[in-house]
Enzyme design. Structure first.
Site, PDB file in Angstrom:
ATOM      1  N   GLN A 175       0.840  -1.208   0.000  1.00  0.00           N
ATOM      2  CA  GLN A 175       0.000   0.000   0.000  1.00  0.00           C
ATOM      3  C   GLN A 175       0.868   1.249   0.000  1.00  0.00           C
ATOM      4  O   GLN A 175       0.597   2.207  -0.722  1.00  0.00           O
ATOM      5  CB  GLN A 175      -0.930  -0.004   1.208  1.00  0.00           C
ATOM      6  CG  GLN A 175      -1.987  -1.100   1.127  1.00  0.00           C
ATOM      7  CD  GLN A 175      -2.865  -1.170   2.348  1.00  0.00           C
ATOM      8  OE1 GLN A 175      -2.668  -0.452   3.330  1.00  0.00           O
ATOM      9  NE2 GLN A 175      -3.854  -2.053   2.316  1.00  0.00           N
ATOM     10  N   ASP A 325      -2.224 -11.587   4.419  1.00  0.00           N
ATOM     11  CA  ASP A 325      -3.647 -11.613   4.787  1.00  0.00           C
ATOM     12  C   ASP A 325      -4.141 -13.018   5.137  1.00  0.00           C
ATOM     13  O   ASP A 325      -5.294 -13.193   5.522  1.00  0.00           O
ATOM     14  CB  ASP A 325      -4.495 -11.067   3.627  1.00  0.00           C
ATOM     15  CG  ASP A 325      -4.234  -9.577   3.406  1.00  0.00           C
ATOM     16  OD1 ASP A 325      -3.868  -8.881   4.371  1.00  0.00           O
ATOM     17  OD2 ASP A 325      -4.405  -9.121   2.259  1.00  0.00           O
ATOM     18  N   LYS A 352      -3.786  -4.629  11.078  1.00  0.00           N
ATOM     19  CA  LYS A 352      -4.705  -4.928   9.974  1.00  0.00           C
ATOM     20  C   LYS A 352      -6.119  -4.504  10.396  1.00  0.00           C
ATOM     21  O   LYS A 352      -6.277  -3.707  11.312  1.00  0.00           O
ATOM     22  CB  LYS A 352      -4.618  -6.406   9.600  1.00  0.00           C
ATOM     23  CG  LYS A 352      -3.281  -6.802   9.007  1.00  0.00           C
ATOM     24  CD  LYS A 352      -3.050  -6.114   7.672  1.00  0.00           C
ATOM     25  CE  LYS A 352      -1.708  -6.481   7.068  1.00  0.00           C
ATOM     26  NZ  LYS A 352      -1.437  -5.701   5.847  1.00  0.00           N
ATOM     27  N   ARG A 356      -4.815  -8.941  14.490  1.00  0.00           N
ATOM     28  CA  ARG A 356      -5.155 -10.330  14.126  1.00  0.00           C
ATOM     29  C   ARG A 356      -4.454 -11.370  14.989  1.00  0.00           C
ATOM     30  O   ARG A 356      -4.881 -12.532  14.988  1.00  0.00           O
ATOM     31  CB  ARG A 356      -4.866 -10.570  12.632  1.00  0.00           C
ATOM     32  CG  ARG A 356      -5.891  -9.863  11.765  1.00  0.00           C
ATOM     33  CD  ARG A 356      -5.701 -10.104  10.283  1.00  0.00           C
ATOM     34  NE  ARG A 356      -6.826  -9.540   9.546  1.00  0.00           N
ATOM     35  CZ  ARG A 356      -6.807  -9.242   8.251  1.00  0.00           C
ATOM     36  NH1 ARG A 356      -5.717  -9.467   7.538  1.00  0.00           N
ATOM     37  NH2 ARG A 356      -7.876  -8.744   7.666  1.00  0.00           N
ATOM     38  N   ARG A 401     -11.673 -11.160   7.696  1.00  0.00           N
ATOM     39  CA  ARG A 401     -10.876 -12.394   7.660  1.00  0.00           C
ATOM     40  C   ARG A 401     -10.965 -13.181   8.969  1.00  0.00           C
ATOM     41  O   ARG A 401     -10.783 -14.392   8.982  1.00  0.00           O
ATOM     42  CB  ARG A 401      -9.426 -12.092   7.277  1.00  0.00           C
ATOM     43  CG  ARG A 401      -9.332 -11.466   5.880  1.00  0.00           C
ATOM     44  CD  ARG A 401      -7.981 -11.571   5.239  1.00  0.00           C
ATOM     45  NE  ARG A 401      -7.837 -10.583   4.178  1.00  0.00           N
ATOM     46  CZ  ARG A 401      -8.309 -10.715   2.932  1.00  0.00           C
ATOM     47  NH1 ARG A 401      -8.954 -11.817   2.583  1.00  0.00           N
ATOM     48  NH2 ARG A 401      -8.142  -9.764   2.035  1.00  0.00           N
TER      49      ARG A 401
HETATM   50  C1  S3P Z   1      -2.811  -4.653  -0.031  1.00  0.00           C
HETATM   51  C2  S3P Z   1      -1.634  -4.723   0.681  1.00  0.00           C
HETATM   52  C3  S3P Z   1      -1.526  -5.353   2.006  1.00  0.00           C
HETATM   53  C4  S3P Z   1      -2.723  -6.236   2.316  1.00  0.00           C
HETATM   54  C5  S3P Z   1      -4.020  -5.593   1.941  1.00  0.00           C
HETATM   55  C6  S3P Z   1      -4.055  -5.255   0.463  1.00  0.00           C
HETATM   56  C7  S3P Z   1      -2.801  -3.968  -1.338  1.00  0.00           C
HETATM   57  O1  S3P Z   1      -1.438  -4.360   2.985  1.00  0.00           O
HETATM   58  O2  S3P Z   1      -2.735  -6.577   3.680  1.00  0.00           O
HETATM   59  O3  S3P Z   1      -5.115  -6.437   2.224  1.00  0.00           O
HETATM   60  O4  S3P Z   1      -3.769  -4.141  -2.122  1.00  0.00           O
HETATM   61  O5  S3P Z   1      -1.833  -3.264  -1.637  1.00  0.00           O
HETATM   62  P1  S3P Z   1      -0.042  -3.688   3.426  1.00  0.00           P
HETATM   63  O6  S3P Z   1       0.473  -2.855   2.320  1.00  0.00           O
HETATM   64  O7  S3P Z   1      -0.404  -2.844   4.624  1.00  0.00           O
HETATM   65  O8  S3P Z   1       0.845  -4.838   3.781  1.00  0.00           O
END
Ligand code: S3P
Length: 441
Positions: A175, A325, A352, A356, A401
């Site tokens: 992200q 995830d 998250k 979790r 989840r």
């Molecule tokens: C995601 C990145 C992950 C993941 C999330 C979706 C994405 O998060 O946990 O469900 O689509 O880039 P992080 O970037 O915080 O690891």
């Protein structure tokens, strides 16, 4: 979703063998990106297989509020993009619901547009850290007024033109990587993200599909990803594969319910996302990959999953980003395995949709499993195939989840497992209950 409103609990009952052939909905990460990049392309993009979960619909609503036209067209979705640099000022706050991905990616997009926006979200999202995107985006010139602790509700003001940066990711986060690259699209000059630990690479794959000249090179084991803005995105047709994270609930369910033989078709198997399947194989799961192919620049397979006796393992923490995830559902598999499973290096799980580690330790204990919570992981003493005794209702903390993982536990239980609410499931897997009925029938 309002955390305080009472919701009816739901009990997931023990199941006979899971059989049949199913398809899970489109990949959540790819769906968000398809909408975002479609909105930034000048012209019409068509998306098939888009996940119609609440999280993705939150991204769509925000992009509409900034001028993109996004509509369902039969089975597909069409996006009429406005082009990079010409997003409109939204009237009213952008409600991100439960979705961290929508929030962080849109913050990146807005950082290099001359737009002021307010972001709001539900009780779960309002606890999650936004400092990780605020920090690099501030360096690019955007200004932020978050709530105390760096959370939502938050106001931001983008800077146009923004300042290009080179940014080394301090946490393994797709992200954050994507937020900086999205900001870079409308920033004159070269924006570079340095990724020491690989995370899901859908942004990189899809930006190239939209015609962006992305440079990726490996330097001393780290991935350097650069683009030079402002970039023009050309519209593109996208086929979204099934979500490996959603498929994982059914893969674990079929692995732990005796007699199961289930086919899950059209599952994305990007090597930055397939960790759960590698770990289940190490535990002795019987998962066959068939029909390997490429769809929309992403590897895709059909999975045949049969019940197997699983054994506990020490999970290599290096695999965590490729299954970040999937730990909640891995814990369910571990609780049914022979021997102890040890997980470490999972501090990220605490930020998250819920914490979790704590949420799953409590849920597993209520369902009758033996777990020990550590600062950075869970230690789970497996039952050697003996079903969970069952119980609940477990608290899902607005986390889809947790709800789906405990649903899977209920299938392999003596008396069923109750969860406080199944509402959160709609964020990522709107037809989960229907598919569960289908494979149990
Ligand atoms: C995601 C990145 C992950 C993941 C999330 C979706 C994405 O998060 O946990 O469900 O689509 O880039 P992080 O970037 O915080 O690891």
């Amino acid at each position: 979703m309002d955390a305080n409103s009472p919701k009816p609990a739901h009990r997931f009952v023990p199941s006979g063998p899971l059989t049949g052939t199913i398809r899970v909905p489109g990949d959540k990460s790819i769906s968000h990106r398809a909408l975002l990049f479609g909105a930034l392309a000048l012209g019409r993009s068509r998306i098939s297989g888009l996940l119609e979960g609440e999280d993705v619909l939150a991204t769509a609503a925000a992009l509409r509020a900034m001028g993109a036209k996004i509509e369902r067209d039969g089975e597909d979705w069409v996006v009429d993009g406005v082009g990079v640099g010409t997003l409109l000022q939204p009237h009213g706050a952008l409600d991100m619901g439960n979705s961290g991905t929508s929030t962080r990616l849109l913050m990146g997009l807005l950082a290099s547009h001359g737009i002021t926006a307010a972001f709001t979200g539900d009780a779960s999202l309002s606890k999650r850290p936004m400092g990780r995107v605020i920090e690099p985006l501030s360096r690019m010139g955007a200004t932020f007024t978050p709530s105390p602790g760096g959370t939502l509700p938050l106001m931001m003001e983008g800077l146009q033109p923004a300042i290009p940066i080179e940014y080394r990711l301090p946490v393994a986060s797709a992200q954050v990587k994507s937020a900086v690259l999205l900001a870079g699209l409308n920033t004159p000059g070269t924006t570079t993200v340095i990724e020491p630990v690989p995370t899901r690479d859908h942004t990189e794959r899809m930006l190239r599909g939209f015609g962006v000249d992305l440079h990726v090179e490996e330097v001393n084991g780290a991935k350097h990803i650069s683009l030079t803005g402002p970039c023009d995105l050309r519209p593109c047709d996208i086929e979204v594969p099934g979500d490996p994270s959603s498929a994982a609930f059914f893969a674990v369910a079929a692995s732990i319910v005796p007699g199961s033989d289930l086919v899950i078709e059209n599952v994305g198997m990007n090597p930055t996302r397939d960790g759960i399947y590698r770990v289940l194989a190490q535990m002795g799961a019987n998962i066959e990959k068939r029909n390997e192919r490429t769809i929309g620049g992403e590897p895709v397979v059909d999975l045949r999953v049969r019940h197997a006796e699983l054994k506990g393992i020490e999970v290599d923490p290096a695999i965590a980003p490729a299954m970040i995830d999937e730990f909640p559902v891995l814990f369910i598999a571990a609780a049914m395995a022979q021997g102890t499973t040890v997980t470490t290096g999972l501090e990220e799980l605490r930020v998250k949709e819920s914490d979790r580690l704590t949420a799953m330790a409590a849920a597993l204990a209520l369902a009758g499993a033996q777990t020990e919570e550590r600062a950075d992981g869970l230690l789970i003493h497996g039952s050697g195939g003996k079903p969970f005794s069952g119980g609940g209702p477990v608290r899902t903390h607005l986390d889809h989840r947790i709800a789906m993982s405990m649903a899977v536990a209920g299938l392999a239980s003596e008396s069923g497992v109750a969860v406080d609410s199944i509402d959160p499931i709609a964020t990522s897997f709107p037809n989960f209950m229907e598919l569960l009925d289908e494979v149990m029938a």
